[in-house]
Enzyme design. Structure first.
Site, PDB file in Angstrom:
ATOM      1  N   CYS A 142       0.837  -1.198   0.000  1.00 23.29           N
ATOM      2  CA  CYS A 142       0.000   0.000   0.000  1.00 23.29           C
ATOM      3  C   CYS A 142       0.876   1.254   0.000  1.00 23.29           C
ATOM      4  CB  CYS A 142      -0.935  -0.016   1.208  1.00 23.29           C
ATOM      5  SG  CYS A 142      -1.964   1.470   1.291  1.00 23.29           S
ATOM      6  N   CYS A 145      -0.551   4.178   2.053  1.00 29.11           N
ATOM      7  CA  CYS A 145      -0.386   4.068   3.508  1.00 29.11           C
ATOM      8  C   CYS A 145       1.079   4.273   3.909  1.00 29.11           C
ATOM      9  CB  CYS A 145      -0.802   2.685   4.021  1.00 29.11           C
ATOM     10  SG  CYS A 145      -2.211   1.954   3.207  1.00 29.11           S
ATOM     11  N   ASP A 146       1.989   3.625   3.206  1.00 28.74           N
ATOM     12  CA  ASP A 146       3.379   3.554   3.668  1.00 28.74           C
ATOM     13  C   ASP A 146       4.346   4.458   2.908  1.00 28.74           C
ATOM     14  OD1 ASP A 146       2.504   1.609   5.424  1.00 28.74           O
ATOM     15  OD2 ASP A 146       2.891  -0.018   4.011  1.00 28.74           O
TER      16      ASP A 146
END
Ligand code: NAP
Length: 331
Positions: A142, A145-146
């Site tokens: 992701c 997200c990261d």
């Protein structure tokens, strides 16, 4: 095991709160049906982990995935649909005298006269040494997200589809270098994304190449690679690797219950009814050609309207396709 939720029997239980499930919730609740969505994590599905969505109608400048997902969730709640945080582990059809499907969760049972499966997919893994061990320590699925953790660092993206290229473009905003590693010599991604990536000077491509191992003591330090044409091996120093090599349908809990295709996607007819009357499937989880947020939303609307017809006693399937129901609809 007891029931969960305030009501004993819903009209429509939707499993999964991605764009398909939320749209089904909006349509079903607005039709006056008692509707619940069961979601094991946070609402929004894959759309909520997509940095920017530029092809969903109504947003000429694009919209961030989390914002679109949150607007859909708000609209579903405002329509009168409840969203509960449960993971459905199995679906049991009504017995000969039963009135509803039973959806089993670890906490209890939810009963509903119809079910819409909108559980989407999860990421496919490379299956190479080091991937599992370093997940969350440089191995990610992701970018939204990261990605921010990789500001000023070098990362790799594995895959050549829309997801890989869209997320490589996102990562190129924070990372100094993004190397796309693709097993062939041409991208599967659509023209728009392809062209944007090709002219981005932070993105480099390694063609005909596969990852054979992820290495690092505490966090990812390098990838081991093999050229599939020449057999030549090499390594690439990176601090992060984002894997985007496709998805696997979330249908394990349905095994033996409804018909699945060879890849595990739910087989439906044109009203999105599965092989079991009263169970519908919408969005990425069903067998189909095009998986986009807009097609997931469209599926949600079609499935909700088919469920409504089913509950009203009409055939969910178009005339001539022969839907037959094996149990009474209402007690
Ligand atoms: P995808 O289209 O299935 O692409 C997967 C990519 O990973 C392909 O390039 C494939 O290579 C490669 N691959 C598969 N298995 C591999 C393995 N074991 N090792 C190395 N590479 C491997 O998946 P996706 O990109 O996640 O897209 C999924 C769906 O969502 C598609 O329908 C896509 O159109 C849609 N989507 C759309 C957007 C959009 O904006 N429009 C954004 C994201 C996703 P090959 O090409 O050689 O098969």
């Amino acid at each position: 095991m007891g029931t969960v939720g305030e009501r004993r029997v819903y009209d429509v239980a939707i499993i999964g709160a991605g764009p398909a499930g939320l749209t089904a919730g909006i349509y079903a609740a607005r039709s006056g049906l008692d509707t619940v969505i069961l979601e094991r994590t946070a609402p929004g599905g894959l759309a909520a982990t997509t940095f920017r969505i530029e092809n969903y109608p109504g947003f000429p400048d694009g919209i961030e995935g989390p914002a679109l997902a949150s607007a859909m969730e708000n609209q579903a709640r405002k329509s009168g649909c409840s969203i509960m945080g449960y993971e459905v582990q199995s679906v049991v059809p009504p017995g000969s005298n039963g009135r509803a499907f039973a959806l089993y969760t670890a906490e209890g049972r939810v009963e509903s006269r119809t079910v819409i499966v909108a559980t989407g997919t999860h990421e496919k893994q490379l299956g190479v040494p080091g991937e599992r061990e370093l997940r969350g320590r440089g191995v990610s699925y992701c970018a939204t997200c990261d990605g921010p953790f990789f500001k000023g660092k070098r990362v790799a993206v594995v895959g050549g589809g829309d997801s890989a290229i869209a997320e490589a473009l996102f990562l190129a905003r924070v990372a100094t270098r993004v190397t796309v590693i693709h097993r062939r010599d041409s991208l599967r991604a659509g023209r728009h994304l392809r062209e944007a990536a090709m002219v981005n000077d932070r993105i480099a491509f390694l063609w005909n190449t596969v990852v054979t191992a992820v290495e690092g003591s505490e966090t990812v330090e390098r990838l081991h690679l093999r050229n599939v044409e020449t057999g030549e091996t090499s390594s690439l120093d990176v601090e992060g690797v984002f894997v985007y090599i496709g998805f696997v349908p979330n249908t394990a809990f349905l095994a033996g219950m409804v018909r699945l295709d060879d890849a595990g996607y739910v087989v439906v007819d044109e009203s999105l009814e599965t092989s079991v009357p009263g169970i519908f499937a919408a969005g990425d989880v069903r067998a189909k050609q095009v998986r986009q947020v807009v097609t997931a939303a469209a599926d949600g609307a079609v499935a909700a309207m088919a469920a409504e017809r089913f509950l009203a006693g009409g055939a969910a399937r178009p005339a001539g396709k022969g839907a037959t129901r094996a149990w009474p609809l209402r007690s």
